[in-house]
Design an enzyme around this catalytic site. Structure first.
Site, PDB file in Angstrom:
ATOM      1  N   HIS A  36      26.991   8.349 -14.027  1.00  0.00           N
ATOM      2  CA  HIS A  36      27.693   8.130 -12.763  1.00  0.00           C
ATOM      3  C   HIS A  36      29.130   7.697 -12.989  1.00  0.00           C
ATOM      4  CE1 HIS A  36      23.898   8.490 -10.557  1.00  0.00           C
ATOM      5  NE2 HIS A  36      24.651   8.632  -9.488  1.00  0.00           N
ATOM      6  N   LYS A 101      14.564   3.167  -7.177  1.00  0.00           N
ATOM      7  CA  LYS A 101      13.674   2.109  -6.697  1.00  0.00           C
ATOM      8  C   LYS A 101      14.515   0.902  -6.339  1.00  0.00           C
ATOM      9  CE  LYS A 101      12.880  -0.182 -11.080  1.00  0.00           C
ATOM     10  NZ  LYS A 101      13.099  -1.632 -11.193  1.00  0.00           N
TER      11      LYS A 101
END
Lengths: 186, 279
Positions: A36, A101
């Site tokens: 990222h 999550k």
């Protein structure tokens, strides 16, 4: 339980509600912290990305190495809030969904609403079970990052729950409130 | 007379324990998860617990790590005063290196927190050495995932805050962590000692077989009190809402300063891993 073919369409996203259980089949892009950081640096410099996020789904995962005879090792979700700072530049390029999550921050949730994107949860810690739902995998970029490389994955009946839908609902907030006992704050 | 424990035996034991801890969830954890499945009120929560148990079974039979985060390698060594090992720290690292390769474990350790270059083999291990009586070496390898480690906290409370303050801090830490640390959790609580000592007490509390109460009746009562409050939070399996948020609360205490009441909460996930051997 609903079967969904990837990539998502905006029409399908509108039908999803927090708490819905989905089985995803199709293509995901796998990336976590280091990939990222690279992607967002490329965007800042105005350089092309190694994949087109438009319409795609990113899965936050750093798999363990593939043992002999397998295509991938354990491959469950990592905690998503660490990717919050990198989310909006990808949403601006058309990313429709992310899988991880744990809770997203307020700014990330607002950005998803502005861009019409959803957030899905896979159950953390199901590394071996989720590994079996991945049918093909290839490194797309940043191979030097090892487990953190950008990968393309083909999944079949990959189980997720909708956490943040387009109506602004949040499964984690609603779920905890439903089972909260008197005297405790949510 | 000191008893020599061959370096190679330590290397082999650590390699095997590191791999095993990641592939074979302990019988205590499996039993606690099965009990939780019977107890959970939420249908989604029960399905999640079913998947967690299925995942543990698959990991064991397929030789896969149960979680891709195969953990930061924490090794407790309890070395008998009448035992001798050449290069214990080096042997432990060599064991971690070999266990990582043999178990196809993920390389999850960077050499420096700022340059973040991966060491590629999960070394160096974090080794906690305790000298004990006897001529044996007990090794406990406890790979710890970062999802739950990142949700852990430490507070220097005032002695006046007492048990009430301890309970509130632990419950607040679990509440704030919410779904992030992969519930149902094992909550390790350290009480007393000093700043660095209390964190180690909390970590050591996670070594106890899951669900065994503290042998100290006062701590056992505190564990029950915290567990009841944590149950009321409603976080549930995977954080999707439910009645089982923690499988167990384990507290350890140590002597502290007249002015201090340190509390540490080391949160651990539903894949709380440890494997032990005695050489």
């Amino acid at each position: 339980m609903r079967q969904v073919q990837l990539p998502f369409t905006r029409e399908v996203l509108k039908e999803l509600a927090a708490g819905d259980e989905l089985y995803l089949t199709g293509t995901l892009y796998a990336a976590r912290d280091a990939a990222h950081r690279r992607l967002v640096e490329l965007i800042r410099r105005g350089e092309p990305l190694p994949f087109d996020p438009a319409g795609q789904t990113v899965y936050y995962v750093g798999p363990s190495p593939a043992p002999p005879g397998r295509i991938i090792g354990a491959a469950g979700p990592t905690t998503s809030y660490r990717m919050d700072p990198y989310l909006e530049p990808l949403l601006e390029r058309g990313l429709l969904a992310t899988i991880g999550k744990g809770r997203r921050g307020r700014e990330a949730r607002q950005a998803m609403l502005r861009h019409g994107a959803v957030y899905l949860a896979a159950v953390g810690g199901l590394g071996a079970l989720l590994s079996q739902r991945i049918r093909a995998v290839e490194v797309v970029a940043f191979p030097e990052l090892g487990t953190e490389a950008l990968r393309r994955m083909e999944v079949a009946a990959f189980p997720v729950l909708v956490v943040n839908d387009l109506a602004g609902r949040d499964l984690y907030e609603e779920g905890a409130v439903r089972y909260l006992r008197e005297g405790e704050a949510p | 007379m000191s008893r020599d424990i061959p370096r190679a035996a330590v290397v082999q034991a650590v390699a095997d324990l590191f791999r095993r801890a990641n592939q074979e969830l302990g019988a205590d954890m499996v039993a606690a998860l099965e009990a939780a499945r019977g107890e959970e009120a939420s249908p989604t929560g029960r399905r999640v617990l079913e998947q967690i148990l299925e995942n543990a079974r698959l990991a064991r039979t397929e030789g896969l790590p149960m979680c891709q985060d195969t953990g930061f390698p924490v090794v407790f060594a309890f070395l008998g005063e009448d035992a001798h090992v050449d290069d214990l720290a080096g042997a432990v690292d060599e064991g971690i290196r070999r266990g990582t390769a043999a178990g196809y474990l993920r390389a999850s350790v960077v050499r420096h927190p700022l340059d973040r270059v991966n060491t590629g083999d999960n070394t160096p291990a974090l080794l906690h050495l305790t000298l004990v009586a006897g001529d044996r070496l007990r090794l406990a390898v406890t790979p710890k995932g970062a999802g739950s480690e990142n949700m852990s906290r430490l507070a220097m409370l005032r002695p006046a805050d007492g048990e009430e303050g301890i309970v509130d801090f632990v419950v607040e830490t679990v509440r704030a962590a919410g779904p992030n640390p992969c519930p149902p959790l094992v909550v390790g609580v350290g009480i007393g000692s000093n700043f660095e000592g209390v964190a180690l007490l909390a970590k050591r509390a996670l070594l106890r077989p899951v669900g065994d109460p503290s042998p100290d009746p006062r701590l056992a009562a505190l564990e029950r009190r915290i567990a009841a409050r944590v149950r009321d939070l409603g976080i549930g399996p995977a954080g999707f809402g439910g009645t089982v948020t923690a499988l167990a609360v384990h507290a350890e205490a140590g002597p502290t300063h007249i002015a201090s009441l340190p509390v540490a909460v080391n949160i651990s996930c539903h894949a709380t891993r440890h494997a032990e051997a005695v050489l």
